[in-house]
Design an enzyme around this catalytic site. Structure first.
Site, PDB file in Angstrom:
ATOM      1  N   ASN A   1       0.866  -1.186   0.000  1.00  0.00           N
ATOM      2  CA  ASN A   1       0.000   0.000   0.000  1.00  0.00           C
ATOM      3  C   ASN A   1       0.900   1.232   0.000  1.00  0.00           C
ATOM      4  OD1 ASN A   1      -1.799   2.058   0.463  1.00  0.00           O
ATOM      5  ND2 ASN A   1      -2.170   1.538   2.624  1.00  0.00           N
ATOM      6  N   TRP A   2       0.920   1.926  -1.132  1.00  0.00           N
ATOM      7  CA  TRP A   2       1.816   3.086  -1.255  1.00  0.00           C
ATOM      8  C   TRP A   2       1.256   4.331  -0.583  1.00  0.00           C
ATOM      9  CZ3 TRP A   2       5.297   4.076  -6.031  1.00  0.00           C
ATOM     10  CH2 TRP A   2       6.148   2.982  -6.220  1.00  0.00           C
ATOM     11  N   LYS A   3       0.020   4.246  -0.085  1.00  0.00           N
ATOM     12  CA  LYS A   3      -0.624   5.427   0.513  1.00  0.00           C
ATOM     13  C   LYS A   3      -0.482   6.614  -0.461  1.00  0.00           C
ATOM     14  CE  LYS A   3       0.697   3.616   4.968  1.00  0.00           C
ATOM     15  NZ  LYS A   3       0.129   3.665   6.298  1.00  0.00           N
TER      16      LYS A   3
ATOM     17  N   HIS B   1      -9.565   0.780   4.913  1.00  0.00           N
ATOM     18  CA  HIS B   1      -8.252   1.001   5.543  1.00  0.00           C
ATOM     19  C   HIS B   1      -8.447   1.948   6.727  1.00  0.00           C
ATOM     20  CE1 HIS B   1      -4.154   2.317   6.229  1.00  0.00           C
ATOM     21  NE2 HIS B   1      -3.767   1.229   5.580  1.00  0.00           N
TER      22      HIS B   1
ATOM     23  N   GLU C   1      -6.867   4.380   7.801  1.00  0.00           N
ATOM     24  CA  GLU C   1      -6.685   5.819   7.532  1.00  0.00           C
ATOM     25  C   GLU C   1      -7.939   6.415   6.893  1.00  0.00           C
ATOM     26  OE1 GLU C   1      -2.916   5.500   5.487  1.00  0.00           O
ATOM     27  OE2 GLU C   1      -1.975   4.933   7.376  1.00  0.00           O
TER      28      GLU C   1
ATOM     29  N   GLU D   1      -5.264  -5.309  10.507  1.00  0.00           N
ATOM     30  CA  GLU D   1      -4.276  -4.250  10.677  1.00  0.00           C
ATOM     31  C   GLU D   1      -4.561  -3.486  11.961  1.00  0.00           C
ATOM     32  OE1 GLU D   1      -2.353  -2.942   6.782  1.00  0.00           O
ATOM     33  OE2 GLU D   1      -4.205  -1.832   6.944  1.00  0.00           O
TER      34      GLU D   1
ATOM     35  N   GLY E   1       2.395   2.145  10.543  1.00  0.00           N
ATOM     36  CA  GLY E   1       3.305   3.271  10.381  1.00  0.00           C
ATOM     37  C   GLY E   1       4.003   3.687  11.666  1.00  0.00           C
TER      38      GLY E   1
ATOM     39  N   SER F   1       3.483  -2.274  10.187  1.00  0.00           N
ATOM     40  CA  SER F   1       4.937  -2.228  10.337  1.00  0.00           C
ATOM     41  C   SER F   1       5.622  -3.547   9.989  1.00  0.00           C
ATOM     42  CB  SER F   1       5.317  -1.762  11.752  1.00  0.00           C
ATOM     43  OG  SER F   1       4.843  -0.435  11.968  1.00  0.00           O
TER      44      SER F   1
ATOM     45  N   GLY G   1       2.860  -1.207   4.199  1.00  0.00           N
ATOM     46  CA  GLY G   1       2.878   0.206   3.839  1.00  0.00           C
ATOM     47  C   GLY G   1       4.298   0.649   3.525  1.00  0.00           C
ATOM     48  N   GLY G   2       4.952   1.259   4.532  1.00  0.00           N
ATOM     49  CA  GLY G   2       6.273   1.869   4.338  1.00  0.00           C
ATOM     50  C   GLY G   2       7.277   0.988   3.607  1.00  0.00           C
TER      51      GLY G   2
END
Ligand code: PEP
Length: 256
Positions: free
Chosen positions: A9-11, A94, A96, A166, A172, A215, A236-237
């Site tokens: 997930n590149w956000k 998600h 966010e 999640e 993150g 993470s 993500g990251g």
């Protein structure tokens, strides 16, 4: 045997050079064939990714979609548009989006159905906040989020998608759930699906892929993937760099 998924997930990160660099690195890599690799770039880069990747076994998706396929909804993107741009998947719910866009369980359930109607495979994201975990409510929150989709989509349509557990406190933050904490919640999710109805729900529970997100990095992935109910990761990251993304995929392959 459930095929593991490693999804990036590149956000809201990315740029055309970054997409080109990532696609080139993936094209040059020896991608593990037994792992399903997915990338969710910002929708603005979906088409560039789809044309730049040229690797048929890596599929793309969008991080969100609207519940309608078209309409006077300024700024929104529909499932059919995502499919036309080369997307095959969609994230729904998600944390966010739940947090910053106030998406309710009911809206997330509608988005899950809209993705299926557009021919996309939805990933339903569920997870508790730290306050909810500390209050002993983690299982209740995740069950409530899952039930919203079970109730409106039904067990068979839920089974066409994937679930991502999640925990919000792990996204993150660098604070991963322990493999035991993650496994416990994955087992609760699978048990809930199994108990949803009849014989059919037992089959669907057994085949449903439940991935962990929060993470995940190359150095903690292997231990997570060794858990019986963890079928991969939503990353993500660490998905922004091809090298770490591919190392997580290799850990998933080793665990199969
Ligand atoms: C995510 O964005 O879904 C996620 C799990 O992010 P990170 O891996 O950075 O925690």
């Amino acid at each position: 045997m459930r095929q593991p998924i490693v999804a990036g997930n590149w956000k809201m990160y990315g740029s055309t050079p970054r997409v080109e660099q990532f696609a080139a690195a993936l094209n040059a890599a020896d991608v593990a064939a037994d792992v399903q690799l997915l990338v969710f770039p910002p929708v603005a880069y979906l088409h560039g990714f789809a044309t730049g990747l040229g690797v048929s076994d890596i599929e793309l998706g969008a991080q969100d979609l609207h519940v309608d396929q078209e309409g006077a909804f300024t700024g929104e993107v529909s499932g059919t548009m995502i499919a036309e741009l080369g997307g095959r998947w969609a994230l729904t719910g998600h944390s966010e989006r739940r947090r910053y866009q106030g998406e309710s369980d009911a809206l997330v359930a509608s988005k899950f159905l809209a993705a299926l109607d557009a021919g996309l495979t939805p990933i339903l994201c569920v997870g508790e906040t730290l306050a909810e975990r500390d209050a002993g409510d983690a299982a209740a929150v995740v069950t409530r989020q899952l039930d919203a989709v079970l109730e409106s989509a039904g067990i068979e349509r839920l089974g066409l998608g994937v679930v991502a557990y999640e925990p919000v406190w792990a996204i993150g933050t660098g604070q991963t759930a322990t493999p035991e904490q993650a496994q416990e919640m994955h087992r609760i999710i699978r048990d809930r699906v199994r108990a949803a109805s009849d014989e059919k729900s037992r089959e669907i529970a057994a085949s449903l892929r439940i991935v962990y997100g929060g993470s995940v990095k190359p150095d903690n992935a292997a231990e997570l993937f060794r858990q019986g109910d963890i079928d991969g990761a939503l990353v993500g990251g660490a998905s922004l760099e091809a090298d770490s993304f591919l190392r997580i995929a290799a850990a998933a392959s080793d665990a199969t």
